[in-house]
Design an enzyme around this catalytic site. Structure first.
Site, PDB file in Angstrom:
ATOM      1  N   ASP A  71      13.875  -4.242  15.402  1.00  0.00           N
ATOM      2  CA  ASP A  71      13.349  -5.127  16.440  1.00  0.00           C
ATOM      3  C   ASP A  71      12.794  -4.289  17.592  1.00  0.00           C
ATOM      4  O   ASP A  71      12.263  -3.204  17.363  1.00  0.00           O
ATOM      5  CB  ASP A  71      14.468  -6.067  16.907  1.00  0.00           C
ATOM      6  CG  ASP A  71      13.946  -7.430  17.309  1.00  0.00           C
ATOM      7  OD1 ASP A  71      13.334  -7.525  18.393  1.00  0.00           O
ATOM      8  OD2 ASP A  71      14.129  -8.392  16.551  1.00  0.00           O
ATOM      9  N   HIS A 118      13.728  -8.650  23.332  1.00  0.00           N
ATOM     10  CA  HIS A 118      13.922  -9.429  22.110  1.00  0.00           C
ATOM     11  C   HIS A 118      15.046  -8.878  21.240  1.00  0.00           C
ATOM     12  O   HIS A 118      15.907  -9.610  20.748  1.00  0.00           O
ATOM     13  CB  HIS A 118      12.598  -9.443  21.348  1.00  0.00           C
ATOM     14  CG  HIS A 118      12.592 -10.282  20.112  1.00  0.00           C
ATOM     15  ND1 HIS A 118      12.969  -9.800  18.885  1.00  0.00           N
ATOM     16  CD2 HIS A 118      12.220 -11.571  19.920  1.00  0.00           C
ATOM     17  CE1 HIS A 118      12.829 -10.755  17.976  1.00  0.00           C
ATOM     18  NE2 HIS A 118      12.382 -11.835  18.581  1.00  0.00           N
ATOM     19  N   SER A 134      13.407 -16.810  15.176  1.00  0.00           N
ATOM     20  CA  SER A 134      13.959 -15.481  15.380  1.00  0.00           C
ATOM     21  C   SER A 134      15.408 -15.539  15.812  1.00  0.00           C
ATOM     22  O   SER A 134      16.173 -14.610  15.567  1.00  0.00           O
ATOM     23  CB  SER A 134      13.162 -14.747  16.458  1.00  0.00           C
ATOM     24  OG  SER A 134      11.915 -14.350  15.990  1.00  0.00           O
TER      25      SER A 134
END
Length: 564
Positions: free
Chosen positions: A144, A179, A379
């Site tokens: 990520d 994120h 996600s």
């Protein structure tokens, strides 16, 4: 154990980038490379037939003599014996290179992007904690935007981020975007900074932090492939049993040619469960398909576990939970693989963030407490499943990836309404969702049921293919091709038959899946032939099922607040 019902965490989504030409002039060159200025330089991924040690250098020279340069030898060899390398080369020589007999396929080095409050009780993960399962000892590779605030991933001073590496040039593995930290928190946050309010699903796991996204949440195929390769290399050292991919991009060719799909298959066959976000394009009606056919890559690969997003409705019980209308729906483009495989909580989920990241600077109103943040998207649903896999593997470490996938799908909660609707507060547009196999897959993740089940699937758990039958104007399931000598376990009509995995009432009942059914499809029948969303737009050669694809021009990005 905390007496409070723990709540979990989050992440953000996936991006469908660009569009592909309808027809490629060369069978070995991806459609989105055709029409490039021949004098321009392009970054590509070349798949060569693997050979002896010296052959690798000879293949690289074939690129170099045409003015190209090796960027990175990704070295992944798939089941068909293919070597993958990233190169920079002039667009004008690609077709000449493709004429080399040992070149399998040439594709762009495409961009990718990152695609739990009440979530833990919704999937019964807290019941697993009661019996002592926390994912301890299991390694989860989070591929990520990196991980920050690593001190929040510690138990009694032991740092559970056991390895970190960045594949983004000239960067450290720290998270600048925000994120990856969210995803990490969903998988294994221990609630330390929230007074035990917000836990991850598996608060005892070890995290392998592999950064592939920059401070804007962007990355490339080659960076993701390199990180997957690294996870495979580190598997034994850190007991990496799970890879979480809350990122993706558009589908441009069959999964059998897509290098990103081949990479996740390599990890799967190396014994690592790969969990991938479905995407957030469920509202995309640009092809008059009402959001069907919008699964992102590599979630289109039949091996991986592809995850859609549910809304918890702000309650710990799952009986009132509904599908998020933005959750991407199958079947997949080109190959028509039945996806997603599962759904899990992903809407308005609270997770770790810290401070100073791109996301919290852009959306300060989403801050919850001082180091937590609320976002929505598939996600966020993906690491819920990754955490569940870690719990299952701690309890039964001998399970194979195929057995894990089959177990989660068979034991998934399968009671849904026929349909639900939501109205966008900004556009006032109403979206209707139907609970068919292409929307919710095999059902809603149930960790407790999976842990209580001890069936062992025999075979390869590849997701099946949807086949349209013109004679009966209907859709059936067919086996997806698997390696010679193996059998797809869905083919068994005993323990692992279609009825046990997908159910028969809400998913395969006549009111759900017959073409033109008034109770489900009505005048907008997805499988019919007389409407804008019918046969010609969905199954025709110029549609998402033909040689072209549905590649949205709008960013899937981060669903900031999601649905209420």
């Amino acid at each position: 154990m905390q007496k409070k019902m723990p709540r979990v965490i989050l992440a953000a989504s996936i991006v469908l980038m660009g569009s592909a030409n309808a027809f490629a002039r060369h069978a070995k060159v991806a459609g989105d490379l055709e029409g490039k200025d021949p004098n321009s330089t392009v970054d590509v991924i070349v798949q060569f037939q693997a050979g002896a040690a010296g052959v690798q250098d000879q293949q690289t020279r074939k690129v170099v003599v045409r003015g190209g340069k090796l960027s990175s030898d990704l070295g992944l060899v798939r089941s068909g014996g293919v070597r993958v390398g990233a190169y920079r080369i002039a667009a004008g020589v690609l077709e000449d290179l493709a004429n080399e007999p040992d070149v399998v396929f040439i594709s762009p080095d495409r961009p990718v992007k990152g695609t739990l409050e009440y979530a833990v009780p919704a999937v019964n993960a807290n019941i697993a904690w009661f019996y002592g399962w926390s994912g301890a000892g299991v390694g989860v590779a989070v591929i990520d935007s990196g991980v920050s605030n690593m001190s929040q991933m510690s138990i009694k001073g032991y740092n559970r981020v056991v390895y970190s590496q960045s594949f983004v040039p000239n960067t450290k593995p720290d998270d600048e975007y925000g994120h990856g930290t969210h995803v990490m928190g969903i998988v294994g946050g221990d609630g330390d900074k929230s007074d035990a309010r917000f836990f991850g699903v598996a608060p005892g796991v070890n995290i392998i932090n592999l950064r592939v996204l920059d401070k804007t949440g962007a990355g490339t195929d080659s960076q993701v492939i390199a990180a997957i390769q690294r996870a495979i290399q580190l598997k034994a050292q850190y007991n990496i049993r799970v890879i979480n991919l809350s990122l993706g991009r558009a589908v441009f060719e069959s999964y059998t040619l897509d290098p990103l799909c081949q990479a996740v298959e390599a990890a799967w066959k190396a014994g690592i469960v790969v969990v991938v976000a479905a995407g957030n394009e469920g509202r995309n009606n640009s092809a008059q398909t009402n959001g069907y056919g919008t699964i992102a890559a590599p979630g289109n690969d039949p091996y991986v576990i592809t995850v859609g997003a549910m809304k918890t409705q702000g309650t710990p019980s799952r009986v009132d939970d509904l599908i998020a209308s933005y959750s991407s729906k199958g079947p997949t483009l080109i190959d028509h693989i039945v996806k997603p495989d599962l759904v899990a909580p992903g809407n308005r989920v609270v997770s770790l963030l810290g401070g100073g990241h791109t996301l919290d600077r852009l959306y300060p109103g989403n801050t919850v407490l001082s180091q937590y943040f609320r976002l929505s998207g598939t996600s966020m649903a993906t690491p819920v499943v990754s955490g569940a896999v870690a719990l299952l593997l701690q309890a039964q470490p001998g399970l194979t990836p195929d057995q894990v996938k089959a177990r989660l799908m068979k034991t998934a909660y399968k009671t849904f309404p026929v349909s639900s609707s939501t109205t966008d507060a900004v556009t006032n547009q109403t979206f209707v969702s139907y609970y068919d196999i292409f929307t919710v897959g095999a059902g809603y993740l149930d960790v407790a049921a999976a842990l209580a089940n001890h069936d062992l699937a025999v075979g390869v758990a590849v997701s099946p293919t949807a086949v349209y039958v013109p004679a009966t104007n209907s859709v059936t399931l067919a086996g997806t091709p698997v390696p010679a000598g193996t059998q797809a376990l869905w083919g068994s009509q005993s323990l692992w038959g279609s009825q046990s995995l997908w159910g028969s009432q809400s998913l395969w009942g006549s009111s759900v899946f017959l073409a033109g059914s008034q109770s489900l499809w009505g005048s907008q029948a997805l499988w019919g032939s007389s409407t804008a969303a019918g046969f010609n737009s969905l199954w025709g050669s110029q549609s998402i099922w033909g040689s072209s694809n549905l590649a949205s021009s709008e960013s899937l990005g981060v669903t900031i607040n999601g649905e209420q």
